[in-house]
Every structure is written in C-alpha cells, then in structure tokens.
Motif scaffolding. Structure first.
Motif, PDB file in Angstrom:
ATOM      1  N   PHE A   1     -49.423 -24.754 -35.744  1.00 40.73           N
ATOM      2  CA  PHE A   1     -48.345 -25.312 -34.944  1.00 40.73           C
ATOM      3  C   PHE A   1     -48.340 -24.736 -33.530  1.00 40.73           C
ATOM      4  O   PHE A   1     -48.232 -25.483 -32.542  1.00 40.73           O
ATOM      5  N   THR A   2     -48.470 -23.420 -33.409  1.00 45.19           N
ATOM      6  CA  THR A   2     -48.357 -22.770 -32.096  1.00 45.19           C
ATOM      7  C   THR A   2     -49.644 -22.818 -31.288  1.00 45.19           C
ATOM      8  O   THR A   2     -49.589 -22.860 -30.055  1.00 45.19           O
ATOM      9  N   ARG A   3     -50.797 -22.816 -31.954  1.00 43.45           N
ATOM     10  CA  ARG A   3     -52.070 -22.747 -31.229  1.00 43.45           C
ATOM     11  C   ARG A   3     -52.711 -24.101 -30.985  1.00 43.45           C
ATOM     12  O   ARG A   3     -53.531 -24.235 -30.076  1.00 43.45           O
ATOM     13  N   ILE A   4     -52.353 -25.119 -31.766  1.00 38.18           N
ATOM     14  CA  ILE A   4     -53.001 -26.423 -31.627  1.00 38.18           C
ATOM     15  C   ILE A   4     -52.004 -27.484 -31.178  1.00 38.18           C
ATOM     16  O   ILE A   4     -52.171 -28.126 -30.134  1.00 38.18           O
ATOM     17  N   TYR A   5     -50.938 -27.675 -31.948  1.00 41.17           N
ATOM     18  CA  TYR A   5     -50.029 -28.787 -31.693  1.00 41.17           C
ATOM     19  C   TYR A   5     -49.189 -28.589 -30.436  1.00 41.17           C
ATOM     20  O   TYR A   5     -49.022 -29.529 -29.638  1.00 41.17           O
ATOM     21  N   LEU A   6     -48.629 -27.424 -30.237  1.00 42.37           N
ATOM     22  CA  LEU A   6     -47.784 -27.219 -29.057  1.00 42.37           C
ATOM     23  C   LEU A   6     -48.559 -27.353 -27.749  1.00 42.37           C
ATOM     24  O   LEU A   6     -48.098 -28.037 -26.821  1.00 42.37           O
ATOM     25  N   PRO A   7     -49.741 -26.738 -27.609  1.00 45.70           N
ATOM     26  CA  PRO A   7     -50.483 -26.929 -26.346  1.00 45.70           C
ATOM     27  C   PRO A   7     -50.890 -28.376 -26.088  1.00 45.70           C
ATOM     28  O   PRO A   7     -50.881 -28.827 -24.944  1.00 45.70           O
ATOM     29  N   LEU A   8     -51.242 -29.118 -27.147  1.00 40.47           N
ATOM     30  CA  LEU A   8     -51.698 -30.493 -26.961  1.00 40.47           C
ATOM     31  C   LEU A   8     -50.553 -31.455 -26.652  1.00 40.47           C
ATOM     32  O   LEU A   8     -50.789 -32.548 -26.138  1.00 40.47           O
ATOM     33  N   THR A   9     -49.338 -31.064 -26.970  1.00 39.59           N
ATOM     34  CA  THR A   9     -48.181 -31.939 -26.723  1.00 39.59           C
ATOM     35  C   THR A   9     -47.270 -31.356 -25.645  1.00 39.59           C
ATOM     36  O   THR A   9     -46.070 -31.624 -25.640  1.00 39.59           O
ATOM     37  N   ARG A  10     -47.837 -30.585 -24.740  1.00 43.16           N
ATOM     38  CA  ARG A  10     -47.034 -29.963 -23.679  1.00 43.16           C
ATOM     39  C   ARG A  10     -46.250 -30.983 -22.847  1.00 43.16           C
ATOM     40  O   ARG A  10     -45.072 -30.761 -22.553  1.00 43.16           O
ATOM     41  N   PRO A  11     -46.845 -32.119 -22.433  1.00 37.98           N
ATOM     42  CA  PRO A  11     -46.043 -33.085 -21.662  1.00 37.98           C
ATOM     43  C   PRO A  11     -44.803 -33.564 -22.404  1.00 37.98           C
ATOM     44  O   PRO A  11     -43.735 -33.720 -21.804  1.00 37.98           O
ATOM     45  N   ALA A  12     -44.921 -33.815 -23.707  1.00 33.24           N
ATOM     46  CA  ALA A  12     -43.760 -34.264 -24.474  1.00 33.24           C
ATOM     47  C   ALA A  12     -42.706 -33.168 -24.559  1.00 33.24           C
ATOM     48  O   ALA A  12     -41.503 -33.442 -24.475  1.00 33.24           O
ATOM     49  N   LEU A  13     -43.140 -31.924 -24.720  1.00 36.05           N
ATOM     50  CA  LEU A  13     -42.185 -30.814 -24.782  1.00 36.05           C
ATOM     51  C   LEU A  13     -41.432 -30.664 -23.464  1.00 36.05           C
ATOM     52  O   LEU A  13     -40.212 -30.449 -23.449  1.00 36.05           O
ATOM     53  N   ILE A  14     -42.160 -30.779 -22.353  1.00 34.36           N
ATOM     54  CA  ILE A  14     -41.511 -30.664 -21.045  1.00 34.36           C
ATOM     55  C   ILE A  14     -40.580 -31.846 -20.811  1.00 34.36           C
ATOM     56  O   ILE A  14     -39.497 -31.699 -20.220  1.00 34.36           O
ATOM     57  N   THR A  15     -40.965 -33.019 -21.290  1.00 28.51           N
ATOM     58  CA  THR A  15     -40.101 -34.190 -21.155  1.00 28.51           C
ATOM     59  C   THR A  15     -38.794 -33.992 -21.908  1.00 28.51           C
ATOM     60  O   THR A  15     -37.705 -34.274 -21.380  1.00 28.51           O
ATOM     61  N   ILE A  16     -38.873 -33.501 -23.130  1.00 29.75           N
ATOM     62  CA  ILE A  16     -37.666 -33.236 -23.913  1.00 29.75           C
ATOM     63  C   ILE A  16     -36.826 -32.155 -23.244  1.00 29.75           C
ATOM     64  O   ILE A  16     -35.587 -32.236 -23.212  1.00 29.75           O
ATOM     65  N   ALA A  17     -37.477 -31.151 -22.683  1.00 26.78           N
ATOM     66  CA  ALA A  17     -36.737 -30.095 -21.980  1.00 26.78           C
ATOM     67  C   ALA A  17     -35.961 -30.679 -20.797  1.00 26.78           C
ATOM     68  O   ALA A  17     -34.788 -30.330 -20.574  1.00 26.78           O
ATOM     69  N   LEU A  18     -36.599 -31.567 -20.045  1.00 31.58           N
ATOM     70  CA  LEU A  18     -35.921 -32.192 -18.907  1.00 31.58           C
ATOM     71  C   LEU A  18     -34.776 -33.097 -19.361  1.00 31.58           C
ATOM     72  O   LEU A  18     -33.681 -33.061 -18.790  1.00 31.58           O
ATOM     73  N   LEU A  19     -35.031 -33.899 -20.384  1.00 28.62           N
ATOM     74  CA  LEU A  19     -34.007 -34.824 -20.875  1.00 28.62           C
ATOM     75  C   LEU A  19     -32.835 -34.086 -21.520  1.00 28.62           C
ATOM     76  O   LEU A  19     -31.765 -34.669 -21.706  1.00 28.62           O
ATOM     77  N   THR A  20     -33.040 -32.829 -21.854  1.00 21.30           N
ATOM     78  CA  THR A  20     -31.955 -32.008 -22.386  1.00 21.30           C
ATOM     79  C   THR A  20     -31.255 -31.244 -21.269  1.00 21.30           C
ATOM     80  O   THR A  20     -30.019 -31.179 -21.221  1.00 21.30           O
ATOM     81  N   ALA A  21     -32.035 -30.679 -20.365  1.00 26.17           N
ATOM     82  CA  ALA A  21     -31.468 -29.807 -19.330  1.00 26.17           C
ATOM     83  C   ALA A  21     -30.572 -30.572 -18.354  1.00 26.17           C
ATOM     84  O   ALA A  21     -29.488 -30.090 -17.995  1.00 26.17           O
ATOM     85  N   ILE A  22     -31.002 -31.753 -17.921  1.00 26.10           N
ATOM     86  CA  ILE A  22     -30.237 -32.481 -16.902  1.00 26.10           C
ATOM     87  C   ILE A  22     -28.866 -32.924 -17.411  1.00 26.10           C
ATOM     88  O   ILE A  22     -27.851 -32.673 -16.746  1.00 26.10           O
TER      89      ILE A  22
END
Length: 300
Positions: free
Chosen positions: A208-229
C-alpha cells in the motif's frame, strides 16, 4: 456501341463539396463557432473575475475611496489596510485556527480513506459491494440535511464548540467522494505489481505505502485539495458550533466585520483577501496534480 468511362474528378485537398473552407482546410462554420465560443468564454471570465479584482483593489484603498467607487485602480494605494486588519483584529489567531482545522481534516481524510479505498480495490471481504454502493449513495445526500443530527451528536460527545466539532464532520463528509475517486485510481494500478510484490514477501502495508500511494499521487493531492478548500471556507457549521471567540476561524472573523455598526469596506475586503490568498497559492502549486487526478479518477 462503345462506352467511355470518365475518371472521377479529383477534389483538391481541404475542399469539401458544398462547404466553404479556408486554405488550411478548416470549414468556415467551425471557425465561426470557435470564435463565438471564445468570445462567450471571455465575457464569462470577465464577469467572474470582476468581483475578485474589486476585492483586491478595495484592500489597497481607504474606506472613503472604496465608497466613492467607479474605478478599480486605487488612486493612492496603501498597505495600511492590510496590516491594520491583520494586527488590530487579531487575524493571526483566526488564521492559525483555520490552518489547524484544515490541516487536521485534510490529513485524516487522506490517511483514512486511502486505506479504505485500497481495501475496496484489492481486498475481498463480506458486504464489500453493498458498502461501496452505500458510500456512493451518500454523495446525493445534501449536507444541510445532516446538520441538526451532527450538532446533537456533537453535544452528546461533548465536542460542540471545539475545533474537533468541525474536524470530525469534515472528515466524515468527505468520505463518499474520496472513496469513489481513490478506489477508481487504485483499480487502475496493474494487479501484476501487487502480485509481484507479494511474491517478494511484501505485506499489505508495504504494498500500500510503497506501490499504490506513489502511483496514485495525483488522486491523493486532488482529494486533499477538494477537502482543504471547503474546510477552509466552512462557515455554516462553524457559526453554529463555535461560541468562544478565541476558537473562531477566518470565515467567522469575516462575518464579525460585516456585523459591526460601521462597516469598513476596505478592512472587510482586506480580510477577504487574506482568507483567499492561501487557497489560491495552494491551488496554483497543485494545479497539475489536480487536473491529472481528476482525469485519472474518471478513467479508472
């Protein structure tokens, strides 16, 4: 009797029968349509940007110049309004409160729902499909419907009036969209990578931490933005929940300026600018990831 067959007349490249074209072969109607759409979009952008430009302009004016109106460019621009609003109204304390609530909410959303989405995408457990569909259904439930139950629940949990009374509902409210987007992104990761990692002895946490999270970084940042704003701009629940002025966030502080006896419009616009600047900076820094995250989530 002989029959003469005539070869079909060749058509010059870029020339369509019955349609006027330019030298490059683009139909005139397409050019007209694109021009009209461009003009409409430009007009819409101008109408949308004018209130923002007026806010920025008013933040550098005196109150009397703001009330005169009629011009965007300040005749005598000054930073006094911004500095006075920041210092005199204790905006730094409100700013820190907003940062605290926004950061904690965003971090919890990314951590909790990335793990949950990984489970939905890769693991098998009873009721998986129905639970996932339940989260999708929650996308269509208006937040205002749950406002009263949330307040009553917070009162029983004794967190009403605290920052946790804003953080926990924000985390809970972000669940449907976060799980939808992140699950689709995790599903787009090739399953062979997971199988290869398992053959090498990697556990689920490492995969989860070494493969999936790095490969889905754009989606994670998108969710972070859609939550933070939305969390940064949250007003309704904060207005109901927070009673202690020392715990006010920026939207509540902005509302306090509006409800004063004599409204200082330049100070009000300066406070609004202070509130908007962090959001603009955050979006500009993560814009590339945001667009890629949306595209990836839709394709997934």
């Amino acid at each position: 009797m002989s029959t003469t067959l005539s070869a079909p007349r060749a058509t010059a490249p870029g020339v369509a029968t019955g349609t006027r074209t330019t030298r490059k072969g683009t139909p005139v109607t397409k050019i007209v349509v694109r021009t009209v759409i461009g003009l409409l979009l430009a007009a819409y952008a101008a109408v949308s940007l004018y209130p923002f430009l007026w806010m920025v302009s008013a933040a550098f004016k005196t109150n009397s110049e703001v009330q005169e109106g009629g011009h965007l460019i300040p005749h005598h621009p000054t930073l006094h309004t911004l500095t006075d609003t920041w210092n005199r109204l204790d905006f730094f304390d409100y700013f820190l409160n907003s940062v605290k609530v926004t950061v904690l909410t965003t971090v919890l959303v990314v951590v909790i729902y990335s793990a949950a989405s990984y489970a939905f995408a890769t693991l098998n457990f009873p009721g998986k499909k129905w639970l996932y569909r339940l989260f999708l259904v929650l996308l269509f439930v208006p937040g205002v419907v749950t406002l009263l139950p949330v307040v009553l629940l917070e009162s029983k949990m004794d967190i009403l009036g605290t920052h946790w009374g804003l953080i926990l509902p924000g985390v809970n409210g972000s669940a449907p969209l976060a799980i939808l987007m992140l699950t689709n992104s995790f599903n787009a990761v090739p399953g062979e990578l997971r199988e290869a990692a398992r053959m090498d002895g990697a556990g689920e946490l490492r995969i989860f931490t070494r493969i999936y999270l790095p490969l889905t970084r754009p989606a994670l940042i998108t969710i972070a933005l859609l939550t933070a704003i939305p969390t940064w701009n949250e007003y309704q629940l904060a207005r109901i929940s927070l009673n202690d002025p020392s715990r006010y966030t920026l939207p509540i502080a902005l509302q306090q300026l509006q409800s004063s006896n004599v409204v200082q419009y330049n100070s009000l616009m300066a406070a609004a600018l202070i509130m908007v600047i962090p959001v603009i900076i955050l979006f500009l820094c993560a814009q590339r990831y945001f667009v890629n995250g949306l595209v990836g989530a839709v394709k997934g």
